[in-house]
Scaffold this motif. Structure first.
Motif, PDB file in Angstrom:
ATOM      1  N   LEU A 166      11.801  44.760  17.817  1.00  0.00           N
ATOM      2  CA  LEU A 166      12.273  44.074  19.024  1.00  0.00           C
ATOM      3  C   LEU A 166      12.431  42.577  18.797  1.00  0.00           C
ATOM      4  O   LEU A 166      13.182  41.917  19.502  1.00  0.00           O
ATOM      5  N   ALA A 167      11.710  42.040  17.828  1.00  0.00           N
ATOM      6  CA  ALA A 167      11.839  40.617  17.502  1.00  0.00           C
ATOM      7  C   ALA A 167      11.578  40.430  16.020  1.00  0.00           C
ATOM      8  O   ALA A 167      10.834  41.197  15.404  1.00  0.00           O
ATOM      9  N   CYS A 168      12.211  39.410  15.460  1.00  0.00           N
ATOM     10  CA  CYS A 168      11.962  39.005  14.074  1.00  0.00           C
ATOM     11  C   CYS A 168      11.771  37.495  14.109  1.00  0.00           C
ATOM     12  O   CYS A 168      12.723  36.745  14.356  1.00  0.00           O
ATOM     13  N   VAL A 169      10.535  37.072  13.902  1.00  0.00           N
ATOM     14  CA  VAL A 169      10.172  35.654  14.028  1.00  0.00           C
ATOM     15  C   VAL A 169       9.724  35.138  12.669  1.00  0.00           C
ATOM     16  O   VAL A 169       8.786  35.679  12.073  1.00  0.00           O
ATOM     17  N   PRO A 170      10.377  34.091  12.166  1.00  0.00           N
ATOM     18  CA  PRO A 170       9.968  33.534  10.877  1.00  0.00           C
ATOM     19  C   PRO A 170       8.576  32.916  10.953  1.00  0.00           C
ATOM     20  O   PRO A 170       8.177  32.375  11.983  1.00  0.00           O
ATOM     21  N   ARG A 171       7.889  33.006   9.818  1.00  0.00           N
ATOM     22  CA  ARG A 171       6.566  32.402   9.697  1.00  0.00           C
ATOM     23  C   ARG A 171       6.538  31.579   8.421  1.00  0.00           C
ATOM     24  O   ARG A 171       6.990  32.031   7.374  1.00  0.00           O
ATOM     25  N   VAL A 172       6.048  30.348   8.533  1.00  0.00           N
ATOM     26  CA  VAL A 172       5.842  29.494   7.368  1.00  0.00           C
ATOM     27  C   VAL A 172       4.365  29.127   7.376  1.00  0.00           C
ATOM     28  O   VAL A 172       3.908  28.376   8.241  1.00  0.00           O
ATOM     29  N   GLY A 173       3.606  29.710   6.456  1.00  0.00           N
ATOM     30  CA  GLY A 173       2.154  29.542   6.499  1.00  0.00           C
ATOM     31  C   GLY A 173       1.629  30.197   7.767  1.00  0.00           C
ATOM     32  O   GLY A 173       1.896  31.363   8.031  1.00  0.00           O
ATOM     33  N   ASP A 174       0.938  29.422   8.589  1.00  0.00           N
ATOM     34  CA  ASP A 174       0.438  29.972   9.853  1.00  0.00           C
ATOM     35  C   ASP A 174       1.274  29.517  11.051  1.00  0.00           C
ATOM     36  O   ASP A 174       0.910  29.715  12.191  1.00  0.00           O
ATOM     37  N   LYS A 175       2.427  28.906  10.779  1.00  0.00           N
ATOM     38  CA  LYS A 175       3.280  28.376  11.847  1.00  0.00           C
ATOM     39  C   LYS A 175       4.463  29.315  12.093  1.00  0.00           C
ATOM     40  O   LYS A 175       5.189  29.682  11.175  1.00  0.00           O
ATOM     41  N   LEU A 176       4.645  29.699  13.364  1.00  0.00           N
ATOM     42  CA  LEU A 176       5.762  30.553  13.748  1.00  0.00           C
ATOM     43  C   LEU A 176       6.944  29.708  14.199  1.00  0.00           C
ATOM     44  O   LEU A 176       6.772  28.596  14.687  1.00  0.00           O
ATOM     45  N   GLN A 177       8.152  30.251  14.056  1.00  0.00           N
ATOM     46  CA  GLN A 177       9.384  29.540  14.385  1.00  0.00           C
ATOM     47  C   GLN A 177      10.185  30.339  15.422  1.00  0.00           C
ATOM     48  O   GLN A 177      11.205  30.954  15.107  1.00  0.00           O
ATOM     49  N   PRO A 178       9.751  30.333  16.679  1.00  0.00           N
ATOM     50  CA  PRO A 178      10.401  31.170  17.691  1.00  0.00           C
ATOM     51  C   PRO A 178      11.785  30.695  18.126  1.00  0.00           C
ATOM     52  O   PRO A 178      12.504  31.429  18.810  1.00  0.00           O
ATOM     53  N   LEU A 179      12.188  29.474  17.725  1.00  0.00           N
ATOM     54  CA  LEU A 179      13.505  28.973  18.114  1.00  0.00           C
ATOM     55  C   LEU A 179      14.517  29.012  16.969  1.00  0.00           C
ATOM     56  O   LEU A 179      15.531  28.337  16.995  1.00  0.00           O
ATOM     57  N   PHE A 180      14.216  29.808  15.960  1.00  0.00           N
ATOM     58  CA  PHE A 180      15.176  30.223  14.931  1.00  0.00           C
ATOM     59  C   PHE A 180      14.752  31.655  14.606  1.00  0.00           C
ATOM     60  O   PHE A 180      14.125  31.921  13.589  1.00  0.00           O
ATOM     61  N   ALA A 181      15.031  32.559  15.529  1.00  0.00           N
ATOM     62  CA  ALA A 181      14.502  33.910  15.456  1.00  0.00           C
ATOM     63  C   ALA A 181      15.508  34.893  16.052  1.00  0.00           C
ATOM     64  O   ALA A 181      16.514  34.487  16.627  1.00  0.00           O
ATOM     65  N   VAL A 182      15.212  36.176  15.908  1.00  0.00           N
ATOM     66  CA  VAL A 182      16.080  37.223  16.438  1.00  0.00           C
ATOM     67  C   VAL A 182      15.315  37.998  17.509  1.00  0.00           C
ATOM     68  O   VAL A 182      14.169  38.406  17.294  1.00  0.00           O
ATOM     69  N   TYR A 183      15.983  38.188  18.655  1.00  0.00           N
ATOM     70  CA  TYR A 183      15.396  38.937  19.767  1.00  0.00           C
ATOM     71  C   TYR A 183      16.352  40.050  20.180  1.00  0.00           C
ATOM     72  O   TYR A 183      17.548  39.824  20.350  1.00  0.00           O
ATOM     73  N   ASP A 184      15.793  41.234  20.348  1.00  0.00           N
ATOM     74  CA  ASP A 184      16.568  42.385  20.786  1.00  0.00           C
ATOM     75  C   ASP A 184      16.872  42.243  22.282  1.00  0.00           C
ATOM     76  O   ASP A 184      16.048  41.748  23.047  1.00  0.00           O
ATOM     77  N   ARG A 185      18.034  42.707  22.672  1.00  0.00           N
ATOM     78  CA  ARG A 185      18.413  42.636  24.091  1.00  0.00           C
ATOM     79  C   ARG A 185      17.443  43.426  24.965  1.00  0.00           C
ATOM     80  O   ARG A 185      17.286  43.155  26.157  1.00  0.00           O
ATOM     81  N   ALA A 186      16.741  44.392  24.377  1.00  0.00           N
ATOM     82  CA  ALA A 186      15.755  45.189  25.114  1.00  0.00           C
ATOM     83  C   ALA A 186      14.594  44.340  25.625  1.00  0.00           C
ATOM     84  O   ALA A 186      13.816  44.790  26.473  1.00  0.00           O
ATOM     85  N   LEU A 187      14.472  43.101  25.152  1.00  0.00           N
ATOM     86  CA  LEU A 187      13.411  42.210  25.625  1.00  0.00           C
ATOM     87  C   LEU A 187      13.784  41.490  26.927  1.00  0.00           C
ATOM     88  O   LEU A 187      12.974  40.743  27.475  1.00  0.00           O
ATOM     89  N   LEU A 188      14.992  41.709  27.429  1.00  0.00           N
ATOM     90  CA  LEU A 188      15.416  41.042  28.666  1.00  0.00           C
ATOM     91  C   LEU A 188      14.464  41.304  29.838  1.00  0.00           C
ATOM     92  O   LEU A 188      14.069  40.353  30.519  1.00  0.00           O
TER      93      LEU A 188
END
Length: 192
Positions: free
Chosen positions: A114-136
């Motif tokens: 449903l989502a693919c969120v990049p991670r760099v170390g322990d930091k997540l990057q939710p504003l360069f990520a992929v979200y499925d429309r099913a999350l609406l």
């Protein structure tokens, strides 16, 4: 069903002091550069901003938040509402080193999640990520409850946290990193 780009360009730029959506680097505005980089692999192009008709980019549908002043989650919600695509690449407009290669990697990796969120170390990057429309529906529920953090979208859902440390040799916040964003005038000055 294809992919969509949801480009978030609706912030108030309060930390920056002026409209970040108009920033130029190397003679090119950031917003059109990101849109053009995504055209080959995103069939739908959405730009969520605080003023419709602000950019006038061909083939790009400009949207306004349905829930005003709800931050990035409000922009994601507006994009998911308009999108007909299953997979939606969400990108903030103030990322001067946007990487279409990384965007493609995220979209490919997102299949079945449903989502693919990049991670760099322990930091997540939710504003360069992929979200499925099913999350609406989840986005709608969060906004109605007054919960604005984007992480609410992917908490307790089938989310792939993709290790992207290989894209950030000098750190996720360093110039050159696809996750580097411009929050303050000093961030922009560093690039100039």
């Amino acid at each position: 069903m294809g992919n969509a780009l949801i480009l978030l360009a609706g912030g108030k730029s309060s930390r920056f002091g002026r409209d970040k959506t108009q920033l130029e680097l190397a003679g090119r505005r950031l917003v059109p550069a990101i849109v053009d980089a995504c055209r080959p692999f995103c069939g739908e192009l959405f730009l969520v901003s605080n003023a419709q008709g602000k950019f006038g980019l061909p083939g790009v549908m400009e949207l306004r938040d349905i829930y005003p002043d709800a931050g990035p989650l409000g922009g994601i919600h507006a994009g998911l509402t308009a999108s007909q695509s299953e997979k939606n690449l969400v990108v903030a407009c103030d990322m001067p080193f946007f990487s279409p290669e990384l965007a493609r990697r995220l979209l490919e990796a997102s299949g079945g999640h449903l989502a693919c969120v990049p991670r760099v170390g322990d930091k997540l990057q939710p504003l360069f990520a992929v979200y499925d429309r099913a999350l609406l529906p989840r986005a709608e529920e969060l906004l109605r409850a007054g919960r604005r953090p984007v992480r609410g979208l992917y908490e307790d859902t089938d989310t792939l946290f993709l290790d992207c440390g290989d894209w950030c040799q000098s750190g996720e916040a360093a110039p050159g990193s696809p996750f580097y964003n411009i929050n303050y005038p000093e961030d922009f000055d560093r690039l100039l």
